[in-house]
Design a protein around this motif. Structure first.
Motif: not given
Length: 119
Positions: A23, A25-26, A33, A38, A42, A45-46, A48, A51
């Motif tokens: 995907v 990367k923002p 993130l 993160a 998030l 949605k992402h 990691v 969190y």
């Protein structure tokens, strides 16, 4: 593909969080993130390993610069004003990493420029 097709091919249904490929990367200064951590907002949605629930801390009198990296000589993203709320997500010896909101900006601020927890 029907349920029978999945059974015949040996593929189980993937569910709501399928790993379907890379995907985009923002932007790191706009989304809280990192590769290891993160903002809890998030989750889903992402992906990691960890969190964090943000710990809001107020900026002390005199304000504080928000840096791109935990270094006084790194790029200054903006200046936070006295009383601004900074969402702390991670703390190292002298720095806090976090954001102003789930939509950024994201960066590092010196811990001595934030109120102490419960203070």
């Amino acid at each position: 593909m029907s349920q029978d097709d999945n059974t015949m091919t040996g593929h189980a249904p993937q569910g709501p969080f399928a790993l379907t490929g890379p995907v985009e990367k923002p932007e790191p200064r706009q989304v809280p993130l990192r590769g290891d951590l993160a903002h809890i907002g998030l989750a889903g949605k992402h992906f990691v390993p960890h969190y964090a629930v943000p710990q809001p801390r107020s900026v002390l009198p005199g304000g504080a610069p928000l840096y791109a990296d935990p270094d006084d000589t790194s790029h200054e993203l903006c200046v936070l004003l006295e009383g601004d709320s900074f969402e702390v997500l991670d703390v190292t010896r002298e720095w806090a990493w976090g954001c102003l909101s789930l939509h950024g900006p994201v960066g590092y601020i010196r811990l001595d420029r934030l109120e102490t927890p419960g203070g």
